[in-house]
Write a protein that holds these residues in place. Structure first.
Motif, PDB file in Angstrom:
ATOM      1  N   VAL A 116       0.820  -1.204   0.000  1.00 43.38           N
ATOM      2  CA  VAL A 116       0.000   0.000   0.000  1.00 43.38           C
ATOM      3  C   VAL A 116       0.854   1.255   0.000  1.00 43.38           C
ATOM      4  O   VAL A 116       0.548   2.228  -0.688  1.00 43.38           O
ATOM      5  N   TYR A 117       1.968   1.251   0.756  1.00 43.17           N
ATOM      6  CA  TYR A 117       2.739   2.472   0.959  1.00 43.17           C
ATOM      7  C   TYR A 117       4.171   2.421   0.437  1.00 43.17           C
ATOM      8  O   TYR A 117       4.857   3.430   0.455  1.00 43.17           O
ATOM      9  N   GLY A 118       4.667   1.275   0.030  1.00 41.11           N
ATOM     10  CA  GLY A 118       6.021   1.215  -0.479  1.00 41.11           C
ATOM     11  C   GLY A 118       6.964   0.464   0.440  1.00 41.11           C
ATOM     12  O   GLY A 118       6.622   0.118   1.574  1.00 41.11           O
ATOM     13  N   PRO A 119       8.192   0.224  -0.017  1.00 46.01           N
ATOM     14  CA  PRO A 119       9.107  -0.663   0.703  1.00 46.01           C
ATOM     15  C   PRO A 119       9.589  -0.137   2.045  1.00 46.01           C
ATOM     16  O   PRO A 119      10.131  -0.910   2.836  1.00 46.01           O
ATOM     17  N   ASP A 120       9.434   1.165   2.331  1.00 46.63           N
ATOM     18  CA  ASP A 120       9.874   1.653   3.638  1.00 46.63           C
ATOM     19  C   ASP A 120       8.807   1.478   4.707  1.00 46.63           C
ATOM     20  O   ASP A 120       8.952   1.969   5.825  1.00 46.63           O
ATOM     21  N   ALA A 121       7.733   0.761   4.398  1.00 48.97           N
ATOM     22  CA  ALA A 121       6.677   0.471   5.375  1.00 48.97           C
ATOM     23  C   ALA A 121       6.704  -1.002   5.764  1.00 48.97           C
ATOM     24  O   ALA A 121       5.661  -1.612   6.006  1.00 48.97           O
ATOM     25  N   LEU A 122       7.910  -1.559   5.862  1.00 46.60           N
ATOM     26  CA  LEU A 122       8.046  -2.984   6.150  1.00 46.60           C
ATOM     27  C   LEU A 122       7.461  -3.349   7.510  1.00 46.60           C
ATOM     28  O   LEU A 122       6.815  -4.384   7.671  1.00 46.60           O
ATOM     29  N   GLY A 123       7.698  -2.510   8.522  1.00 38.54           N
ATOM     30  CA  GLY A 123       7.196  -2.818   9.862  1.00 38.54           C
ATOM     31  C   GLY A 123       5.828  -2.256  10.145  1.00 38.54           C
ATOM     32  O   GLY A 123       5.112  -2.766  11.013  1.00 38.54           O
TER      33      GLY A 123
END
Length: 389
Positions: free
Chosen positions: A141-148
């Motif tokens: 939904v938000y991109g790879p920096d929203a892993l956690g």
């Protein structure tokens, strides 16, 4: 950073937008969340674990900074260095501070160099109306920096709150500590304006060595002192019944003792000074199809001095984002969202060199109410980054 670069970034802005009707209102029921699906939907229908801290709960909490506020959210670990929120890392669900995404009114705020600067917020606490925390991976939904997960700060003006309000608070103590905060919001029939400032200063405590003695540097005793100032001004304008314009400009400046923030060495008597400038413009249209466009720019400066006799490390980072998303309810049970975003980021550093790159992506999302107690959601995302392809 020159003002010309800020103007360039404001022309390139961006972040996620609303999903579908109903449109975002100034006051959201506690049972409605916006972060899990990019738009207002019942918490029971998201299929995600999300926690909301409401305005009433924020007012009742004994907090003076955003990092202290986030610490009260279950599942969020706030790793604080220094007092009064001098510097804090946020982590979710075991991810590192680099795998947690922070949004301000729908726009990603993360620094392109490091998550250590995530709490350098040009947003006084008086402006925050609501915090939503989405725990667990949200990269589709938000991109790879929203892993956690995602921490989303929603402001009074960003939500279109029309209630006039004034607030002031302050405190002083014998150990040269002070805290002042002022906030005001006023509204006309079509426009809301807000202004908030805060000022925090403390001499802090003496930094002790392993044997319990005070560490003394070339400039005298080393302390956990802090001098921080932040201010933000915002406007929400109803252009018509179906169109709204929202804009915010904010800044944060802080200077603090950073002794042993990053190393355990006795020679580490570091100091650090940071500055943040933030600009955000959002245009939203509601109707059978709801679309939202964001422009945002972030400038950040960091001066880190490990030891007074050493030359400081100086870093300037910048980020410009632009996005547009459209959502439509095809039937009362089926909502579709699609959009695109672009991201320009860079760093100018005396020890890491000058670098810049770009990224772009597209997303499609569907939410289907298959039955009164069954919701199916699906999201697909394609990202391009200059460093990865």
């Amino acid at each position: 950073m020159p003002l010309a670069r800020l103007a360039l970034l404001v022309a390139l802005l961006g972040a996620p937008a609303a999903l579908a009707q109903p449109t975002l209102q100034a006051t959201l029921p506690d049972s409605v969340v916006v972060t899990a699906t990019r738009g207002p939907v019942s918490a029971q229908q998201t299929g995600r674990v999300e926690q909301v801290v409401t305005a009433a709960e924020i007012a009742a909490l004994p907090v003076r900074s955003v990092d202290e506020l986030v610490r009260f959210v279950g599942g969020v670990e706030t790793q604080t260095r220094g007092g009064f929120g001098a510097q804090s890392d946020f982590t979710l669900r075991g991810a590192t501070f680099g795998g947690t995404l922070l949004l301000i009114d729908g726009v990603r705020f993360n620094d392109p160099m490091t998550g250590h600067f995530l709490s350098d917020l040009p947003l006084p606490l008086a402006e925050i109306a609501r915090v939503e925390v989405l725990r667990g991976p949200a990269a589709a939904v938000y991109g790879p920096d929203a892993l956690g997960g995602v921490i989303h700060l929603l402001t009074h003006t960003g939500l279109g709150d029309r209630a006039d309000a004034q607030a002031a608070s302050g405190s002083f103590s014998d150990d040269a500590t002070r805290f002042l905060e002022l906030g005001a919001r006023t509204a006309t029939e079509r426009t809301t304006f807000s202004l908030a400032v805060d000022d925090a200063r403390t001499d802090g405590d003496a930094v002790l060595a392993a044997d319990g003695t005070a560490i003394v540097g070339s400039d005298g005793p080393v302390r956990t002192d802090l001098d921080r100032r932040a201010a933000s001004a915002a406007m929400h304008l109803d252009l018509s019944e179906a169109h709204t314009l929202y804009a915010r400009l904010g800044g944060d400046r802080r200077d603090f003792g950073a002794t042993q923030f990053y190393t355990p060495f006795a020679s580490d008597t570091a100091r650090e000074a940071t500055s943040t400038t933030w600009a955000h413009v959002r245009l939203r249209s509601t109707g059978r199809t709801t679309w939202t466009a964001h422009l945002a720019g972030r400038l950040h400066g960091d001066t880190y001095t490990f030891f007074p006799s050493l030359a400081p490390n100086e870093h300037d980072t910048y980020r410009g984002l632009a996005s547009v998303y459209a959502a439509r309810a095809l039937t009362p049970a089926l909502r579709l969202t699609a959009g695109a975003h672009a991201d320009l980021r860079g760093i100018e550093s005396n020890n890491q060199g000058d670098h810049r790159d770009g990224a772009a992506g597209v997303i499609a999302q569907a939410l289907w109410l298959a039955a009164p107690s069954v919701t199916l959601t699906a999201a697909a995302r394609l990202d391009y980054a200059a460093g990865f392809g």
